[in-house]
Design an enzyme around this catalytic site. Structure first.
Site, PDB file in Angstrom:
ATOM      1  CE  LYS A   1     -15.647  11.617  52.619  1.00  0.00           C
ATOM      2  NZ  LYS A   1     -16.603  12.708  52.466  1.00  0.00           N
TER       3      LYS A   1
ATOM      4  CG  HIS B   1       1.074  25.718  62.712  1.00  0.00           C
ATOM      5  ND1 HIS B   1       0.978  26.210  63.985  1.00  0.00           N
ATOM      6  CD2 HIS B   1       0.095  26.328  62.005  1.00  0.00           C
ATOM      7  CE1 HIS B   1      -0.020  27.084  64.052  1.00  0.00           C
ATOM      8  NE2 HIS B   1      -0.573  27.167  62.863  1.00  0.00           N
TER       9      HIS B   1
ATOM     10  CD  GLU C   1     -17.318  19.403  46.220  1.00  0.00           C
ATOM     11  OE1 GLU C   1     -17.613  18.208  46.184  1.00  0.00           O
ATOM     12  OE2 GLU C   1     -16.290  19.831  46.769  1.00  0.00           O
TER      13      GLU C   1
ATOM     14  CG  LEU D   1     -14.771  14.319  48.047  1.00  0.00           C
ATOM     15  CD1 LEU D   1     -13.492  14.501  48.851  1.00  0.00           C
ATOM     16  CD2 LEU D   1     -15.871  13.791  48.926  1.00  0.00           C
TER      17      LEU D   1
ATOM     18  NE  ARG E   1     -13.861   9.630  48.824  1.00  0.00           N
ATOM     19  CZ  ARG E   1     -15.174   9.855  48.825  1.00  0.00           C
ATOM     20  NH1 ARG E   1     -15.737  10.542  47.829  1.00  0.00           N
ATOM     21  NH2 ARG E   1     -15.922   9.407  49.798  1.00  0.00           N
TER      22      ARG E   1
ATOM     23  CE1 TYR F   1     -14.219  14.353  55.792  1.00  0.00           C
ATOM     24  CE2 TYR F   1     -16.004  12.785  56.055  1.00  0.00           C
ATOM     25  CZ  TYR F   1     -15.546  14.000  55.594  1.00  0.00           C
ATOM     26  OH  TYR F   1     -16.392  14.835  54.921  1.00  0.00           O
TER      27      TYR F   1
ATOM     28  NE  ARG G   1      -2.275  25.273  68.576  1.00  0.00           N
ATOM     29  CZ  ARG G   1      -1.714  26.203  67.806  1.00  0.00           C
ATOM     30  NH1 ARG G   1      -0.488  26.613  68.039  1.00  0.00           N
ATOM     31  NH2 ARG G   1      -2.398  26.722  66.796  1.00  0.00           N
TER      32      ARG G   1
HETATM   33  N1  PMP Z   1     -18.543  16.569  47.942  1.00  0.00           N
HETATM   34  C1  PMP Z   1     -18.436  16.824  49.263  1.00  0.00           C
HETATM   35  C2  PMP Z   1     -17.866  18.135  49.711  1.00  0.00           C
HETATM   36  C3  PMP Z   1     -18.856  15.855  50.198  1.00  0.00           C
HETATM   37  O1  PMP Z   1     -18.734  16.084  51.519  1.00  0.00           O
HETATM   38  C4  PMP Z   1     -19.428  14.634  49.730  1.00  0.00           C
HETATM   39  C5  PMP Z   1     -19.950  13.598  50.688  1.00  0.00           C
HETATM   40  N2  PMP Z   1     -19.049  13.172  51.609  1.00  0.00           N
HETATM   41  C6  PMP Z   1     -19.507  14.418  48.348  1.00  0.00           C
HETATM   42  C7  PMP Z   1     -19.063  15.413  47.488  1.00  0.00           C
HETATM   43  C8  PMP Z   1     -20.079  13.132  47.796  1.00  0.00           C
HETATM   44  O2  PMP Z   1     -19.160  12.085  47.935  1.00  0.00           O
HETATM   45  P1  PMP Z   1     -19.656  10.561  48.028  1.00  0.00           P
HETATM   46  O3  PMP Z   1     -20.524  10.325  46.828  1.00  0.00           O
HETATM   47  O4  PMP Z   1     -18.417   9.769  47.996  1.00  0.00           O
HETATM   48  O5  PMP Z   1     -20.434  10.450  49.297  1.00  0.00           O
END
Ligand code: PMP
Length: 284
Positions: free
Chosen positions: A146, A101, A178, A202, A51, A32, A99
């Site tokens: 993501k 995997h 993060e 991310l 991304r 997403y 279903r």
């Molecule tokens: N890390 C994670 C785990 C996130 O979910 C997000 C927000 N979606 C971010 C970092 C920040 O990413 P962005 O600046 O692209 O929103």
């Protein structure tokens, strides 16, 4: 009720349906994006779509649309929504299949795009900063994807909700990775430190904006691993995300960060970010 896009159709949200055997529902098998839109202008759309391509490649899903198609689709969703500022959520899953995997031999990806109202963080959060806790980063080793399978992030985020805090900052093997839904920066001795992009975080679009603005502001900056000790001794700690923009963490694990107030570099960065947003809204 907003208009959403589902598999080629524009329809009201309450009429949008996916089959229960969709692999997004059964396995969390999908990816997403959330794209901020200011005054109906998508912010860093190209970067978000790049991304998305990275995430799709990583999970071996074909991109159902080229960039021009995505752009047209998103513009239509944005135009139909009632709010000038939006977070456009888009999701691609491996689609419905019996279903199992293993990937289905034939599958039709499910594509869903939905507008959400986007409100800037409250003034109090900007002026006073927010509280955060730390937790062990127990997610998988592909945090650069993501993916819609967000169970670990959901559980980690709930820890901070239970503690009355805005975010959970994640530590893996003695290093800051993060937040549960944001990237994290620290300031130490006048230098901005940012954990480097890797499979452990991310690659935030806001993270890139903040690094660019730091360079423009002449703020000394190093992209390198940040230790837990450095995080705990930081003068400033910042969170960044498309919805949080830039926020100062002023309490970490119930102790003040620096003097417990948003720091001077945060204030400059926050002002620069707001100015940058205004140029985007003007079409610059
Ligand atoms: N890390 C994670 C785990 C996130 O979910 C997000 C927000 N979606 C971010 C970092 C920040 O990413 P962005 O600046 O692209 O929103």
């Amino acid at each position: 009720m907003p208009t959403v896009y589902l598999n080629g159709q524009f329809l009201p949200l309450e009429e949008a349906r996916v089959p229960v055997l969709d692999r997004g529902f059964i396995f969390g098998d999908g990816v997403y994006e959330v794209i901020p839109v200011y005054s109906r202008r998508p912010f860093r759309l190209h970067e978000h779509l790049a991304r998305l391509q990275h995430s799709l490649d990583a999970v071996r899903l074909a991109n159902p649309h080229g960039e021009a198609e995505w752009t047209a689709l998103i513009e239509r969703i944005v135009a139909a929504a009632e709010w000038p500022d939006q977070g456009v959520y888009l999701q691609v899953t491996r689609g419905p299949a019996p279903r199992d995997h293993a990937f289905p031999k034939v599958a039709q990806a499910t594509v869903f795009v939905m507008p959400m109202e986007l409100t800037a963080p409250p003034e109090a959060a900007v002026d006073e900063g927010v509280a955060a806790i730390t937790a062990a980063d127990n997610r998988w080793l592909r945090c650069d994807i993501k993916a819609v399978s967000l169970l670990a992030n959901v559980l980690l985020r709930q820890l901070s909700v239970d503690a009355g805090c805005a975010e959970t900052l994640l530590l893996r093997d003695g290093f800051l990775t993060e937040g549960s839904a944001s990237n994290v920066f620290i300031v130490r001795a006048g230098t901005l430190l940012a954990p480097p992009k890797s499979h452990l975080m991310l690659p935030g679009i806001t993270y890139d904006v903040v690094l660019e603005l730091a360079a423009r502001l002449g703020l000394p900056c190093q992209v390198r691993p940040v230790t837990e000790a450095e995080l705990r001794a930081a003068d400033e700690v910042w969170l960044t995300s498309s919805t949080k923009e830039v926020l100062a963490v002023t309490r970490l694990d119930d102790r003040p960060v620096g003097d417990g107030r948003p720091g001077p570099r945060f204030r400059r960065m926050h002002a620069a970010y707001q100015e940058y947003k205004r140029t985007v809204m003007r079409g610059g």
